[in-house]
Design an enzyme around this catalytic site. Structure first.
Site, PDB file in Angstrom:
ATOM      1  CB  SER A 137     -22.795  20.754  74.102  1.00  0.00           C
ATOM      2  OG  SER A 137     -22.714  20.507  71.607  1.00  0.00           O
ATOM      3  CG  ASP A 172     -23.337   6.509  58.987  1.00  0.00           C
ATOM      4  OD1 ASP A 172     -22.717   5.890  57.704  1.00  0.00           O
ATOM      5  OD2 ASP A 172     -24.453   6.294  59.195  1.00  0.00           O
TER       6      ASP A 172
END
Ligand code: ADP
Ligand code: MG
Length: 379
Positions: free
Chosen positions: A67, A167
């Site tokens: 990440s 979403d």
């Protein structure tokens, strides 16, 4: 940003040969909050911010994730589970891999500029970007609705959030210059063009994040279930709060449940009305719908908080603001504001200053530009 993801990948693994890059956007919701999990209507729109994933097969027998936002790596063997808690960034990726296993271990880098945990759906964007990359590595495409449902399942199983389907669907299929009118019961959608020359959508992030948000969200879901069971006792055909009527509000004795049903009924009506205001560029009425939605989320559904009430009320003091409302799960997160074109920056500056003065916390304002549709590209 695709290029930045490729470069970051090369820096991480030594080269970025044969990587597939996929992106999926975050979203705002113009109106229709806490309706999706009640089989209701929603009107979200994709953001000009996205999560990017760069991935390829790994040659050393292990999955490797990195990440960029957290500057953290995770490694584990296929068939096992990485030693991370539910909701950790790697759990969304590992969850998607669990659902759509690639033929071999992979290297996957993630970076993005959707604010994390702000209610702009960075988690759904991460699931959809990962899913698009996995489709390429598996050499097999997945129908968009199915990919969205897989993302939702990953939230439920691996992140512990019992979210609806909005979403993931909007992140996967939303279009630039359009809102998405979505019926969460039939799972049919329609792209609604927005003639946005005269307006600006402004997101203001309160920076308030409450632990309580997830438990309150799950509590609202349980209340809706209880209200549904009450209605089903006299009307077995009713399958969700979507089909509740005004008489149900009267019949149910518990005032809390009355208010929850009332919100779902009125919010669904507002989504239908909002759709037609967008089609006709009737911004005054859409602004009024924003204000009414805020009132309902505050009074009937009880998911607002002092900071969100302040942000919405302060924004509405401006003649250039058609309407403002809290957005998303509640208890913090962002407001969405509908402003006259060109007035966004001045409104953002004033609301930000007033909020900072009162809460000693600087909110972040963002004028939404053209949405970034989900897509995939190859080396
Ligand atoms: P929201 O979806 O509203 O942003 P969530 O709490 O549902 O809030 O999801 C946020 C989580 O999603 C982050 O805590 C992180 O685990 C994950 N996530 C989202 N975007 C990224 C990213 N760019 N990099 C790593 N993890 C991310
Ligand atoms: Mg999320």
């Amino acid at each position: 940003m695709e290029q930045a993801a490729r470069e970051a990948f090369a820096k991480w693994r030594g080269s970025a040969d044969r990587v597939v890059i996929a992106r999926a956007p975050g979203r705002v919701n113009l109106v229709g909050d806490h309706t999706d999990y009640n089989d209701g209507l929603v009107l979200p729109m994709i953001l000009d911010r996205a999560v990017y994933v760069a991935a390829r097969f790994s040659l050393d027998g292990a999955h490797h994730f990195w990440s960029e936002n957290y500057r953290e790596g995770v490694t584990y063997s296929p068939g096992q589970w990485p030693g991370v808690r539910p909701g950790h960034w790697a759990s969304y990726i590992a969850g998607m891999i669990q659902e759509l296993p690639p033929p071999g271990p992979i290297e996957l880098l993630v970076m993005g500029d959707v604010p994390l945990g702000a209610g702009l759906s960075s988690s759904a964007a991460l699931e959809m970007a990962t899913g698009l990359a996995l489709e390429a590595l598996r050499g097999k495409s997945v129908p968009p609705l199915e990919l969205a449902q897989i993302g939702q399942r990953v939230e439920h199983r691996y992140a512990g959030v019992k979210c609806g389907i909005m979403d993931q669907i909007v992140s996967r299929v939303g279009r630039t210059g359009h809102a998405l009118f979505l019926d969460c019961h039939t799972l049919k959608w329609e792209h609604i063009p927005i003639q946005s020359e005269d307006i600006q959508f402004l997101v203001i992030d309160s920076r308030v994040r409450r632990q309580l948000a997830t438990s309150k969200y799950n509590e609202r879901r349980a209340e809706c279930q209880k209200a549904l069971e009450f209605m089903q006792a006299s009307d077995a055909a009713i399958t969700s709060l979507r089909y509740a009527g005004a008489h149900h509000v009267k019949e149910i004795k518990e005032s809390v449940l009355q208010r929850r049903i009332r919100h779902v009924i009125s919010e669904n009506n507002r989504v239908e009305a909002a759709c037609s205001t967008v089609i006709h560029s009737d911004w005054g009425t859409l602004g009024r719908i924003f204000s009414l939605s805020h009132e309902s989320l505050q009074g009937d559904y009880e998911v607002s908080c002092e900071e969100m009430d302040f942000l919405a009320a302060h924004a509405e003091l401006f003649p250039g603001v058609f309407g403002a409302r809290m957005m998303g799960g509640g208890f913090g997160g962002c407001t969405i504001n509908l402003a006259r074109a060109g007035e966004g920056p001045a409104i953002a500056a004033s609301v930000t200053a007033a909020y900072e003065d009162k809460y000693e916390q600087k909110p972040v304002a963002h004028i939404i530009g053209p949405g970034l549709e989900a897509r995939r590209s190859y080396d």
